[in-house]
Design a protein around this motif. Structure first.
Motif, PDB file in Angstrom:
ATOM      1  N   SER A  91       0.808  -1.214   0.000  1.00  0.00           N
ATOM      2  CA  SER A  91       0.000   0.000   0.000  1.00  0.00           C
ATOM      3  C   SER A  91       0.841   1.263   0.000  1.00  0.00           C
ATOM      4  O   SER A  91       1.992   1.274   0.390  1.00  0.00           O
ATOM      5  N   PHE A  92       0.205   2.334  -0.436  1.00  0.00           N
ATOM      6  CA  PHE A  92       0.777   3.674  -0.467  1.00  0.00           C
ATOM      7  C   PHE A  92      -0.352   4.634  -0.165  1.00  0.00           C
ATOM      8  O   PHE A  92      -1.446   4.479  -0.699  1.00  0.00           O
ATOM      9  N   HIS A  93      -0.124   5.609   0.704  1.00  0.00           N
ATOM     10  CA  HIS A  93      -1.189   6.509   1.113  1.00  0.00           C
ATOM     11  C   HIS A  93      -1.311   7.676   0.145  1.00  0.00           C
ATOM     12  O   HIS A  93      -0.306   8.235  -0.312  1.00  0.00           O
ATOM     13  N   LEU A  94      -2.552   8.048  -0.122  1.00  0.00           N
ATOM     14  CA  LEU A  94      -2.831   9.149  -1.032  1.00  0.00           C
ATOM     15  C   LEU A  94      -4.030   9.908  -0.505  1.00  0.00           C
ATOM     16  O   LEU A  94      -5.078   9.322  -0.220  1.00  0.00           O
ATOM     17  N   ARG A  95      -3.880  11.205  -0.352  1.00  0.00           N
ATOM     18  CA  ARG A  95      -4.994  12.034   0.112  1.00  0.00           C
ATOM     19  C   ARG A  95      -5.713  12.612  -1.105  1.00  0.00           C
ATOM     20  O   ARG A  95      -5.097  13.290  -1.931  1.00  0.00           O
ATOM     21  N   VAL A  96      -7.011  12.344  -1.174  1.00  0.00           N
ATOM     22  CA  VAL A  96      -7.835  12.806  -2.289  1.00  0.00           C
ATOM     23  C   VAL A  96      -8.919  13.732  -1.737  1.00  0.00           C
ATOM     24  O   VAL A  96      -9.652  13.362  -0.819  1.00  0.00           O
ATOM     25  N   TYR A  97      -9.019  14.931  -2.313  1.00  0.00           N
ATOM     26  CA  TYR A  97      -9.963  15.936  -1.843  1.00  0.00           C
ATOM     27  C   TYR A  97     -11.236  15.909  -2.685  1.00  0.00           C
ATOM     28  O   TYR A  97     -11.237  15.534  -3.856  1.00  0.00           O
ATOM     29  N   ILE A 105      -8.355   9.635   2.635  1.00  0.00           N
ATOM     30  CA  ILE A 105      -7.024   9.033   2.553  1.00  0.00           C
ATOM     31  C   ILE A 105      -7.172   7.633   1.963  1.00  0.00           C
ATOM     32  O   ILE A 105      -7.807   6.770   2.552  1.00  0.00           O
ATOM     33  N   VAL A 106      -6.585   7.465   0.803  1.00  0.00           N
ATOM     34  CA  VAL A 106      -6.699   6.217   0.060  1.00  0.00           C
ATOM     35  C   VAL A 106      -5.433   5.406   0.259  1.00  0.00           C
ATOM     36  O   VAL A 106      -4.326   5.944   0.191  1.00  0.00           O
ATOM     37  N   GLU A 107      -5.595   4.147   0.505  1.00  0.00           N
ATOM     38  CA  GLU A 107      -4.462   3.235   0.627  1.00  0.00           C
ATOM     39  C   GLU A 107      -4.459   2.350  -0.606  1.00  0.00           C
ATOM     40  O   GLU A 107      -5.371   1.535  -0.801  1.00  0.00           O
ATOM     41  N   CYS A 108      -3.447   2.502  -1.466  1.00  0.00           N
ATOM     42  CA  CYS A 108      -3.461   1.810  -2.749  1.00  0.00           C
ATOM     43  C   CYS A 108      -2.052   1.421  -3.154  1.00  0.00           C
ATOM     44  O   CYS A 108      -1.080   1.979  -2.661  1.00  0.00           O
ATOM     45  N   GLY A 174       2.271  10.945   1.404  1.00  0.00           N
ATOM     46  CA  GLY A 174       1.191  11.257   0.483  1.00  0.00           C
ATOM     47  C   GLY A 174      -0.154  11.343   1.157  1.00  0.00           C
ATOM     48  O   GLY A 174      -1.092  11.946   0.608  1.00  0.00           O
ATOM     49  N   GLY A 175      -0.310  10.749   2.331  1.00  0.00           N
ATOM     50  CA  GLY A 175      -1.568  10.840   3.052  1.00  0.00           C
ATOM     51  C   GLY A 175      -1.704  12.107   3.856  1.00  0.00           C
ATOM     52  O   GLY A 175      -2.769  12.369   4.431  1.00  0.00           O
ATOM     53  N   PHE A 184      -4.640  16.183  -5.090  1.00  0.00           N
ATOM     54  CA  PHE A 184      -5.506  15.352  -5.916  1.00  0.00           C
ATOM     55  C   PHE A 184      -6.962  15.662  -5.548  1.00  0.00           C
ATOM     56  O   PHE A 184      -7.329  15.674  -4.370  1.00  0.00           O
ATOM     57  N   VAL A 185      -7.754  15.890  -6.567  1.00  0.00           N
ATOM     58  CA  VAL A 185      -9.153  16.267  -6.384  1.00  0.00           C
ATOM     59  C   VAL A 185     -10.022  15.326  -7.201  1.00  0.00           C
ATOM     60  O   VAL A 185      -9.746  15.078  -8.383  1.00  0.00           O
ATOM     61  N   PHE A 186     -11.070  14.822  -6.564  1.00  0.00           N
ATOM     62  CA  PHE A 186     -12.014  13.942  -7.250  1.00  0.00           C
ATOM     63  C   PHE A 186     -13.308  14.717  -7.432  1.00  0.00           C
ATOM     64  O   PHE A 186     -14.008  15.042  -6.453  1.00  0.00           O
ATOM     65  N   ARG A 187     -13.636  15.038  -8.703  1.00  0.00           N
ATOM     66  CA  ARG A 187     -14.812  15.861  -8.956  1.00  0.00           C
ATOM     67  C   ARG A 187     -15.300  15.623 -10.372  1.00  0.00           C
ATOM     68  O   ARG A 187     -14.674  14.912 -11.169  1.00  0.00           O
ATOM     69  N   ASP A 188     -16.402  16.275 -10.649  1.00  0.00           N
ATOM     70  CA  ASP A 188     -16.999  16.191 -11.968  1.00  0.00           C
ATOM     71  C   ASP A 188     -16.073  16.884 -12.968  1.00  0.00           C
ATOM     72  O   ASP A 188     -15.764  18.069 -12.831  1.00  0.00           O
ATOM     73  N   ALA A 189     -15.653  16.135 -13.986  1.00  0.00           N
ATOM     74  CA  ALA A 189     -14.697  16.680 -14.947  1.00  0.00           C
ATOM     75  C   ALA A 189     -15.300  17.752 -15.817  1.00  0.00           C
ATOM     76  O   ALA A 189     -14.566  18.518 -16.458  1.00  0.00           O
ATOM     77  N   ASN A 190     -16.626  17.855 -15.889  1.00  0.00           N
ATOM     78  CA  ASN A 190     -17.257  18.858 -16.744  1.00  0.00           C
ATOM     79  C   ASN A 190     -17.392  20.210 -16.068  1.00  0.00           C
ATOM     80  O   ASN A 190     -17.857  21.159 -16.690  1.00  0.00           O
TER      81      ASN A 190
END
Length: 1520
Positions: A91-97, A105-108, A174-175, A184-190
């Motif tokens: 695993s590797f930690h990643l913070r996604v907003y 915090i994603v563990e991947c 990364g977390g 890193f942002v998770f959102r609507d791409a449009n």
């Protein structure tokens, strides 16, 4: 796995604006957002502006971080709700907003691609549709990650570019919140990130009142906003930079009928959007700072009117051939790309006017580039070009040529360009500059050419004059100016030749009527031109750091001179004006008290710097004539008393007065109130015991430094003694170093009812810096609190048993705000007993010399203050978390502390209510930091000293331009790195992080340093990773100097060490002295200097070391030491006094430079090399303790009171000769080239000096002329012969010297006969001579060479070679010395030439016997010819006896290919002797019968016999 929480304060997603004008019936709701549906009319096609689904990696021109997508994936995306591709992998930690500010915090696994991660996030967050995608926000822009991009790889790459290592726990970093670097942002791409909402929004961001100039930088746009469609025909400039996914629809382009300038910079594009080629009206295109590797598919040649292309900072290595069709292209910038050669197509773009090729790896300047006949400006800075072809002269319109930082050796072809006006060629490999053409050149700049040793000017052939106005020859190797050369430059207005070795300014410079600026600091000037007064337009004269002794009288005639800086010279006299014409009544009323006409300089001079000279109280006689003086600096002279203020009209206009380091014991109390304009007063390092109360009447006083005096008086006695509370405008007050001064509450404080106590500082509301170090604070004085705008020092000057001192100044801001024009931008850090351990301490310095200006506002001090407050705690935590048993050390802890602080400061700027680091969901989105705070920056340096029982260790870490230097054996040892963008390694790192370096040497054309805290908008190109060095301190280390650019930009490291050593026992005075010297050299801004006496670590911890004895310090400081006036070198005046001449038994040392005669004749670098040689030898004489008897040419004769002193001097000189900054001419010669042993150790470099030492009792008598001691007798003759037996780089010693060495050092003899000193502990004391211990540390190796019969001496002498251990490898070169010595002086010849000379000798010998030599092969050929032709009458038939046939191999001497140079010289000597004998025989045979006749004629006519023979021969030819 993922974890998430819903935000308590949900942020509403803004409804997107419609992106096109579809028919009313075509709007259908989809996923809550209205989109356009296609019309049912088959003839109608939706405009391209409606297509908004084409985003991310599918968008045209988009570039991912991974240019090559890896097809390996964890598996296909399935509809199975239980599918998770991240299970079962490391695993590797990643913070996604989220868009509302919440984060997950994603563990991947490290190989997870964006498509898989988006699938899991949509599943966990129950988000419908495929429009939600993973975005990355960095560098002020946001883009969608491609499906195959690996977020973890991007994260790791950015962290490494920001300075982190693999060992820094990147898996968990990364977390954490790393928004300072990326997010890193998770959102609507449009949905765009900052879609303009109305016209006012667009106009306000564009700073304009119309739609001609539109700036939509960094809005995260997917396409052109709908509101711009209505105004498309009026748009002239459109800036879409930092919008990675921007799509420019074709229908919008068709509407832009006036678009001239399109900017697509920093948009992460891999190629130019294909629709750009349809903008037929475009004139300027900016595609800089992208990731473009090719322009082949851009078809930019289709834009017929395109004039300007800015394509710098991409990945281009070629240009398309179609560029040749761009007939309108005039401006092209392709700097900071990957060109290793100049693209051939450039030569075909004949319309080019301006071309920038800087910072590529181009090595050849092709001749075809000369075909660009319209070129006016050509920039090739920072490449690897070595020569400029003659074809450049074909650029008949070239006006500006910038070729700095290459390897160019000759500029002769450039000077022939007929229209050239500006030439910049600094930092090249120029050997000389000969100005013989180029009559139109107005500015010539060739600084920092280390090989440049000559500058000549030839008269123009047509008799016209040069147009040269500005000439910069700084930091070269010039030793003189041509007398006639400068006189040809009639239009010269500025001449700079700082940092050379010039001794004399030619008088011809006074013939330059337009000269306005003359700068020749840091040379060896002995005088100013006597006619300098004829320079009536001269405005600035800077000649500090020279050997000038007198200011000529004619300078009073310089009617335009405003700035005169002659600090650090040997000036003792300023001559009066020659013509003291009586003044008329008007002039008398204007203030000429003497009734004489004031000279021109009196009304023009504004700034006068005469610090560090030999001036006494008489200087005020000259100063009193000056009526417009604003700055007067007379620090560090021999001034004992100030004249009454009322008698000094010059003081009435003075704003800044510097009198530090003199002998002042008091100030004149009367008329101080007349100093109406005085703002700055520096009186530190004098002998002041009190200050008059009238000083409080100088109401405008803002800066007062009285540190390092002996102030001791009743602070409450304010009626008679000065008190700071009466100068309420004070911003800077330094009382540090007054160890007798006590500030304590007294009953007198109550006499001023209603006012603050006099012992406090509450009334100084503007105070920014208060120094109270070593001042006794009794009771509870009201010392103000420290803030980001105020620095308070109240500590003792002892830390960890070491004395230290600090000095600084406030920076001046260019602002009209009088209340805030002085800026505190530097903070110091001193932590004794770090981590609670008495043997550890911290010293640090943070800030900037000059604050970064953003617009017209300077950045704040928050960052520097934050670093000062947080560093010790952060560093302690980094040390605590070092992994035990690993290879990690203090260097890793320092690096992590620097990086952690840089990260932490960004977090401190955000307005977070919940600062918990373990929660996975924030409550509300943080407020963004202000632009000023984000763009603020700070350099930093930290010293971590650990005093262990067996060693003393100092760890140094720095970023930026704050540097540290250790004084080791009187020389500077740099223990930090100056992070400059021009450095090749730094340039490569910046380029790898997608930054670039401008020709001005700025990162992204903004910042002058390549590493810094803060400046987050330049991350990761500018990062906070420190350079770390670990130094083991020894008892040869005296102190450490820490300083910012205010010191190092003006004072060289060696000079700084010399200055500080004048007060090395008092670091506080040393620090103040360094600051004052820097100011006297012109330093402005916020200067900070710290001096730490590390030598105290090696002294017994007595009460004096720990507590400091107040009275004893006063006895130690006697002011600046003055050397006898006979010394004519300013550098020697800063060193130790020369020892008295030794008598009785002495050690004599003779030195000489190998092949110096040949070097003087052939090597242009010899004048500069000799100055370096002489300076080094004399410096070491002062350091070790020797006496300079005399010099003869380049040879020195020195005497020493002991053999140990003499030997140490020889060792130090031989070692430091290898480290000297020799001219490149010397290093490229056979006598100066580098020689290494088989282990790579350096054995020879630069001038090679032979030395000889002998011990004995010579006759000692002073020289009646010079007064210096001289030595005579057999002992002196033997000393000279011992030196003569040595070769270059050798130290030859007599048997008497060997016996003396054995008496002071324990030696061991090896099997090979070498005597080597033993490494015993403790080292021998040498009967109290510290030089013996130094010899013991260096190690001594002696090899006996046998008995030598010395010239002129009957008794042979046993001689030996001696070396320090680090140069013992020279013993193996001993057998080669004779050959190498011959090789450096002989004329080069080959073996074939030697065989030809041998054949010539054989032929001449045959002629001497009246025969002609022929080899036997010709004899057989002659017979063959006779038999075939039958010819008669050949020479062989007529007289066959005249030919001598033989095999030449039997007559020639053996010449083998393996013969040494010595063997070949012997053969040549033998052959020349044979030729000489043969010629003598021929002479006797043919002229011998007339010998007696010729002798008689010679005696009668007094004419040489040879001339008679020649005359008779000529007479005979006439008779024929």
């Amino acid at each position: 796995m993922t974890g998430s929480k819903r935000s308590k304060a949900h942020q509403t997603v803004p409804t997107p604006l419609a992106l096109g004008p579809p028919p009313k019936s075509s709007r259908v709701p989809q996923n809550g957002v209205e989109t356009a549906a296609p019309s049912k009319d088959p003839a109608w096609h939706a405009p391209e502006s409606w297509d908004v689904d084409k985003v991310g990696p599918e968008a045209e021109g988009f570039s991912s971080d991974e240019d090559v997508a890896d097809s390996s994936r964890l598996g296909p995306i399935r509809d199975d709700p239980e599918f998770d591709p991240m299970i079962g992998v490391s695993s590797f930690h990643l913070r996604v907003y989220r868009i509302d500010g919440s984060y997950h915090i994603v563990e991947c696994p490290i190989g997870t691609v964006a498509l898989d991660l988006a699938h899991v996030l949509r599943k966990k967050l129950l988000l419908p549709g495929q429009h939600y995608k993973l975005h990355i926000r960095e560098r002020g822009r946001e883009r969608v990650l491609g499906p195959q991009e690996r977020p973890i790889n991007i994260l790791r790459r950015r962290l490494e570019q920001a300075g982190y290592d693999e060992s820094d726990d990147l898996e968990h970093l990364g977390g954490e919140d790393i928004s300072f670097l990326l997010r890193f942002v998770f959102r609507d791409a449009n949905l765009p990130t900052a879609q303009p909402t109305d016209e006012d929004d667009v106009l306000s961001s564009s700073n304009t009142a119309s739609f001609e100039h539109i700036d939509l930088t960094g809005r995260g746009l997917l396409t052109i906003p709908i509101l711009l469609h209505r105004h498309a025909p009026t748009i002239v400039v459109l800036n879409l930079s930092k919008n990675p996914h921007i799509d420019i629809p074709l229908d919008f382009i068709a509407s832009c009928t006036m678009l001239r300038d399109l900017r697509l910079s920093q948009a992460a594009m891999k190629q130019v959007p294909s629709r750009v080629k349809h903008i037929s009206t475009l004139h300027e295109l900016d595609i800089s700072s992208n990731r473009m590797v090719s322009l082949d598919e851009a078809d930019l040649h289709r834009i017929l009117g395109l004039r300007n292309i800015q394509a710098q900072n991409n990945r281009l290595s070629t240009l398309p051939k179609s560029f040749a069709e761009m007939k309108a292209l005039k401006f092209l910038n392709i700097s900071n790309n990957k060109f290793d050669s100049i693209p051939p197509v450039l030569s075909q773009i004949t319309s080019l006017v301006d071309l920038d090729l800087s910072f590529n790896t181009i090595s050849i300047f092709p001749p075809t580039l000369g075909e660009l006949t319209n070129m006016e400006r050509l920039v090739i800075v920072g490449n690897r070009i070595a020569s400029i072809p003659p074809e450049i002269v074909n650029m008949s319109r070239l006006k500006e040529f910038d070729c700095r930082r290459n390897a160019i050796t000759d500029l002769s072809s450039v000077f022939k360009c007929p229209a050239l006006e500006i030439l910049r060629a600094g930092n090249n490999a120029l050997h000389g500059v000969e100005l013989a053409a180029g009559s139109k050149i107005r500015a010539l700049s060739v600084p920092e050419n280390e090989r440049l040793s000559s500058f000549t000017v030839q008269p123009l052939e047509d008799g016209s004059s040069y147009a040269l106005e500005t000439l910069d020859l700084s930091k070269c190797m010039l030793s003189s100016f041509s007398e006639l050369g400068l006189s040809e430059l009639k239009k010269l207005t500025s001449l700079k030749f700082d940092h050379n070795t010039i001794r004399q300014i030619p008088d011809s410079i006074c013939q330059l009527p337009d000269l306005e600026r003359l700068s020749g600091s840091n040379n060896h000037l002995t005088s100013l031109p006597t006619a300098i007064g004829s320079l009536r337009k001269l405005r600035a004269l800077h000649v500090h750091n020279n050997n000038i002794k007198t200011i000529p009288a004619s300078i009073w005639q310089c009617e335009a001179l405003t700035d005169f800086n002659a600090s650090s010279n040997l000036i003792a006299t300023w001559l009066d004006p020659v013509d003291d014409t009586p003044a008329d009544d008007t002039e008398k009323k204007s203030g000429s008290a003497s009734g004489k006409l004031l000279p021109s300089l009196a009304s023009s001079l504004h700034r006068l710097y005469l610090a560090d000279n030999r001036l006494d109280d008489d200087i005020f006689h000259s100063v009193s004539r000056l009526r417009s003086l604003k700055i007067l600096n007379l620090s560090f002279n021999d001034i004992y008393e100030l004249p009454p203020i009322g008698r000094m009209p010059a003081f009435a206009t003075v704003q800044e007065l510097y009198l530090s380091g003199n002998k002042l014991t008091s100030l004149p109390a009367e008329d101080l109130h007349q100093l109406h304009h005085l703002r700055v007063l520096f009186l530190n390092a004098n002998k002041l015991q009190n200050l008059p109360s009238d000083l409080g009447k100088v109401k405008g006083l803002e800066c007062l430094d009285v540190g390092g005096n002996v102030l001791k008086y009743n602070v409450g006695n304010w009626q008679f003694d000065w008190n700071w509370n009466f100068n309420r405008e004070l911003r800077y007050l330094n009382l540090s170093g007054n160890k007798r001064l006590e500030i304590k509450h007294t009953m007198h404080d109550t006499t001023r009812a209603g006012r603050a106590p006099l012992t406090g500082f509450a009334e100084l509301s503007y105070l920014k810096l208060l120094g109270l170090m070593d001042v006794t604070l009794g009771g509870e004085p009201q010392v103000p609190d420290e803030t980001e705008d105020r620095r308070i020092r109240t500590s003792d000057s002892q830390v960890g048993g070491m004395a230290y001192g600090i000095s600084d100044t406030l920076g001046k801001l260019d602002t009209t705000d009088k209340q805030n024009h002085l800026k505190l931008s530097m903070f110091d850090l001193v932590v004794p007993s770090f981590r609670g351990r008495d043997n550890e301490c911290l010293f640090g310095m943070f800030g900037r010399h000059v604050p970064i200006q953003w617009g017209h506002r300077p950045t704040s001090n928050k960052l520097a203050k934050y670093l000062q407050q947080q560093f010790s705690q952060t560093f302690a935590e980094s040390l605590r978390t070092l992994r035990p048993g690993s290879v990690e050390g203090v260097g890793d802890a320092l690096r992590r502390a620097f990086l952690s602080l840089n990260k932490g400061y960004y977090g401190s700027l955000k307005d977070q209510k919940d600062s918990g680091t373990n929660r996975k969901l924030s409550t509300t989105p943080p407020a963004p930091p202000s632009t000023l705070d984000l763009k603020s920056g700070s350099s930093g340096l930290v010293l971590y000293i650990v005093d262990e029982p067996d060693r003393k260790v100092m760890h140094v870490a720095n970023v930026g331009s704050i540097l540290a230097v250790v004084s080791r054996k009187g020389g500077p040892m740099l223990v930090s790195n100056n992070h400059q963008p021009f450095d090749r390694m730094e340039t490569d790192r910046i380029r790898a992080a997608e930054g670039w370096v401008s020709p001005k040497g700025l990162v992204n054309d903004e910042l002058e340093i390549s590493r810094s805290f803060g400046v987050y908008h330049l991350l990761p190109a500018v990062n906070a990773r420190p350079s770390v060095q670990t130094v083991t301190l020894t008892d040869q280390d005296e102190f450490v100097i820490i300083g910012n650019r205010g010191l190092w930009d003006y004072v060289a490291p060696q000079t700084a060490v010399d200055i500080a050593r004048l007060n090395k026992n008092e670091p506080m005075i040393a620090a103040q002295r360094l600051r004052d010297y820097a100011m006297s050299y012109g330093a402005e801004g916020s200067t900070m200097i710290m001096v730490i006496a590390v030598k105290d670590l090696f002294q017994p911890k007595t009460q004096k070391n720990l507590l400091g004895h107040k009275d004893e310090v006063i006895l130690e400081r006697t002011g600046p030491r003055r050397i006898e006036n006979t010394i004519g070198d300013r550098t020697l005046t800063r060193l130790k006094d020369e020892i008295p001449p030794p008598i009785g038994f002495v050690a004599l040392v003779f030195t000489d430079i190998r092949n110096s005669t040949s070097l003087w004749e052939k090597n242009p670098g010899m004048p500069t090399a000799m100055k370096l040689h002489n300076s080094l030898l004399r410096r070491q004489l002062r350091e070790v303790g020797g006496y300079e008897v005399k010099t003869e040419g380049d040879a020195f004769v020195n005497s020493f009171p002991s053999v140990g002193d003499a030997l140490l001097w020889c060792f130090n000189v031989q070692v430091q000769l290898l480290q000297e900054e020799w001219p490149q001419w010397i290093l490229e010669s056979d006598d100066g080239k580098e020689i290494h042993d088989e282990h790579g150790s350096l054995l020879a470099r630069g001038l090679s000096v032979r030395m000889g030492i002998h011990w004995g009792a010579p006759n000692c008598e002073p020289d009646p002329i010079t007064g210096r001691m001289d030595y005579f007798g057999t002992m002196v003759n033997r000393s000279a012969r011992v030196s003569g037996a040595a070769d270059g780089g050798q130290i030859m010693i007599s048997n008497d010297v060997v016996r003396e060495i054995l008496a002071i050092l324990p030696m061991d003899e090896s099997e090979t006969g070498l005597l080597t000193s033993l490494d015993t502990q403790p080292p021998p004391d040498g009967n109290g001579n510290p030089n013996v211990a130094a010899l013991h540390r260096l190690g001594v190796v002696i090899k006996e060479m046998g008995e030598f019969r010395l010239k002129g001496l009957e008794v042979p002498e046993t001689l030996s070679l001696v070396y320090p251990k680090e140069l013992a490898g020279r013993l193996k070169l001993e057998t080669k010395n004779v050959a190498s010595k011959a090789a450096t002086t002989r004329v080069q010849f080959s073996l074939e030439q030697l065989r030809s000379l041998a054949m010539l000798a054989i032929r001449i010998e045959a002629l001497a016997s009246d025969r002609v030599f022929r080899p036997t092969t010709m004899m057989h050929r002659s017979y063959s010819l006779q038999s075939t032709s039958g010819a008669a009458g050949s020479p062989d038939d007529i007289n066959p006896d005249i030919f001598m046939y033989a095999n030449p191999e039997f007559l020639l001497p053996p010449i083998h290919d393996s013969a040494t140079d010595a063997d070949l010289l012997q053969i040549m000597d033998s052959l020349t002797l044979r030729i000489d004998n043969a010629l003598s025989t021929m002479y006797l045979k043919h002229v011998g019968g007339y010998h007696s006749v010729l002798a008689a004629l010679e005696q009668a006519m007094k004419v040489d016999a040879g001339m008679l023979v020649q005359a008779l021969s000529m007479f005979g030819s006439l008779m024929e």
